[in-house]
Motif scaffolding. Sequence first.
Motif, PDB file in Angstrom:
ATOM      1  N   THR A  82      63.153  11.269  90.868  1.00 40.34           N
ATOM      2  CA  THR A  82      63.177  10.607  90.012  1.00 40.34           C
ATOM      3  C   THR A  82      64.665  10.907  89.297  1.00 40.34           C
ATOM      4  O   THR A  82      64.996  11.280  88.206  1.00 40.34           O
ATOM      5  CB  THR A  82      62.239  10.953  88.844  1.00 40.34           C
ATOM      6  OG1 THR A  82      60.932  11.036  89.435  1.00 40.34           O
ATOM      7  CG2 THR A  82      62.267   9.979  87.554  1.00 40.34           C
ATOM      8  N   HIS A  83      65.559  10.701  90.247  1.00 43.31           N
ATOM      9  CA  HIS A  83      67.292  10.864  89.932  1.00 43.31           C
ATOM     10  C   HIS A  83      67.475  12.386  89.672  1.00 43.31           C
ATOM     11  O   HIS A  83      68.554  12.509  88.981  1.00 43.31           O
ATOM     12  CB  HIS A  83      67.545   9.845  89.149  1.00 43.31           C
ATOM     13  CG  HIS A  83      67.291   8.484  89.099  1.00 43.31           C
ATOM     14  ND1 HIS A  83      67.799   7.875  90.415  1.00 43.31           N
ATOM     15  CD2 HIS A  83      66.640   7.576  88.901  1.00 43.31           C
ATOM     16  CE1 HIS A  83      67.550   6.581  90.601  1.00 43.31           C
ATOM     17  NE2 HIS A  83      66.513   6.617  89.777  1.00 43.31           N
ATOM     18  N   GLY A  84      66.523  13.115  89.768  1.00 40.87           N
ATOM     19  CA  GLY A  84      66.975  14.537  89.384  1.00 40.87           C
ATOM     20  C   GLY A  84      66.456  15.084  87.984  1.00 40.87           C
ATOM     21  O   GLY A  84      66.505  16.188  87.330  1.00 40.87           O
ATOM     22  N   GLY A 109      71.085  13.412  93.807  1.00 42.07           N
ATOM     23  CA  GLY A 109      70.291  12.487  94.390  1.00 42.07           C
ATOM     24  C   GLY A 109      68.806  12.869  94.063  1.00 42.07           C
ATOM     25  O   GLY A 109      68.645  13.688  93.428  1.00 42.07           O
ATOM     26  N   ASP A 110      67.859  12.689  95.174  1.00 40.17           N
ATOM     27  CA  ASP A 110      66.363  13.093  95.042  1.00 40.17           C
ATOM     28  C   ASP A 110      66.037  13.155  96.496  1.00 40.17           C
ATOM     29  O   ASP A 110      66.446  12.901  97.373  1.00 40.17           O
ATOM     30  CB  ASP A 110      65.555  12.306  93.966  1.00 40.17           C
ATOM     31  CG  ASP A 110      65.713  10.814  94.391  1.00 40.17           C
ATOM     32  OD1 ASP A 110      66.000  10.405  95.322  1.00 40.17           O
ATOM     33  OD2 ASP A 110      65.722   9.996  93.139  1.00 40.17           O
ATOM     34  N   THR A 189      72.754   5.020  95.174  1.00 45.57           N
ATOM     35  CA  THR A 189      72.946   6.498  95.776  1.00 45.57           C
ATOM     36  C   THR A 189      71.685   7.484  95.270  1.00 45.57           C
ATOM     37  O   THR A 189      71.359   8.257  95.924  1.00 45.57           O
ATOM     38  CB  THR A 189      74.224   7.222  95.575  1.00 45.57           C
ATOM     39  OG1 THR A 189      74.342   7.329  93.991  1.00 45.57           O
ATOM     40  CG2 THR A 189      75.127   6.098  95.938  1.00 45.57           C
ATOM     41  N   ARG A 190      71.321   7.061  93.830  1.00 43.83           N
ATOM     42  CA  ARG A 190      70.264   7.832  93.270  1.00 43.83           C
ATOM     43  C   ARG A 190      70.972   9.444  92.639  1.00 43.83           C
ATOM     44  O   ARG A 190      70.176   9.954  92.143  1.00 43.83           O
ATOM     45  CB  ARG A 190      69.131   7.932  94.220  1.00 43.83           C
ATOM     46  CG  ARG A 190      68.331   6.825  94.552  1.00 43.83           C
ATOM     47  CD  ARG A 190      67.247   7.091  95.495  1.00 43.83           C
ATOM     48  NE  ARG A 190      65.840   7.687  94.529  1.00 43.83           N
ATOM     49  CZ  ARG A 190      65.243   6.959  93.880  1.00 43.83           C
ATOM     50  NH1 ARG A 190      65.249   5.591  93.692  1.00 43.83           N
ATOM     51  NH2 ARG A 190      64.336   7.566  93.059  1.00 43.83           N
ATOM     52  N   GLY A 191      72.223   9.537  92.954  1.00 41.01           N
ATOM     53  CA  GLY A 191      72.978  10.724  92.535  1.00 41.01           C
ATOM     54  C   GLY A 191      73.554  10.217  91.354  1.00 41.01           C
ATOM     55  O   GLY A 191      73.697   9.277  90.850  1.00 41.01           O
ATOM     56  N   LEU A 192      74.579  11.219  91.145  1.00 35.91           N
ATOM     57  CA  LEU A 192      75.531  11.025  89.925  1.00 35.91           C
ATOM     58  C   LEU A 192      76.498  10.070  90.367  1.00 35.91           C
ATOM     59  O   LEU A 192      76.951   9.870  91.570  1.00 35.91           O
ATOM     60  CB  LEU A 192      76.301  12.303  89.751  1.00 35.91           C
ATOM     61  CG  LEU A 192      75.430  13.492  89.124  1.00 35.91           C
ATOM     62  CD1 LEU A 192      76.013  14.827  88.839  1.00 35.91           C
ATOM     63  CD2 LEU A 192      74.594  12.889  87.943  1.00 35.91           C
TER      64      LEU A 192
END
Length: 258
Positions: A82-84, A109-110, A189-192
């Motif tokens: 869930t995106h961290g 990310g996740d 990217t699901r990350g920052l």
Amino acid sequence: MVDVVSAAWLSERLDDVHVVDVRDGWEFDGIGHLPNAVSIPFDEFRSAEGDVGMLPGRDVWAELLSAAGISADDDIVAYDDTHGVFAARFIVTALLYGHDPAKLHLLDGDFSAWNREYETTTDSVEVPVTTYEVSDPSASPLVDFETVESALDDPGAVIVDTRDEAEFEEGHLPGAVNLDWRELVDDETRGLKPRDELDAILESGGITPDRRIVLYCNTARRISHTYVVLSHLGYDDIEFYEGSLTEWEARDGALVEG
């Protein structure tokens, strides 16, 4: 300072760090998980009957990490899908129970992001039981109701509400700025988001490293992600209101609409 690490960074260190999956147990077993990861589901370290706010309590925390084979001097990388945001709550909980912040890492990310490029497994992981020792952190970001209330009149402080815009408009602390935690995450990217984008977003709300930053949401889950991100970016004056709106409203703290 806790930090955010890339999948590439982690892939080279899987045998040197303790990887913690905070998703539900059925996801860990049925969908798969990162190699060598252990399962500590979010609900197991989230309790209204433990310490202040939703912290689980020192004994519960020690039992969870001991059963997962983690010691107080180990490097930990946490992830979710869930995106961290849930994994960040694990990281902050570890910090508040005295784990060395330099050894706490959030996966950028996740699970879904990792799964695009790297191996996952459904193999069970057996770990030796340890004795995890909880300690008091050398410096805690936790602040209480009275501290937050006094910060409302501090011109050097920025009160940051990390909920979504609709929640913010329904009622927020006087003078607070709205920074939905998801604004810092890239949906693809699901990350920052890249550093320059993060800086621009934060600066637009007056959230800069030279200010006193006071974070709150409803139950201190979403501010965990924002706390980790700000720490990763080098902010060092970050206050974490664990009670958040749950306590604030129960104690009749001032709220404004719109």
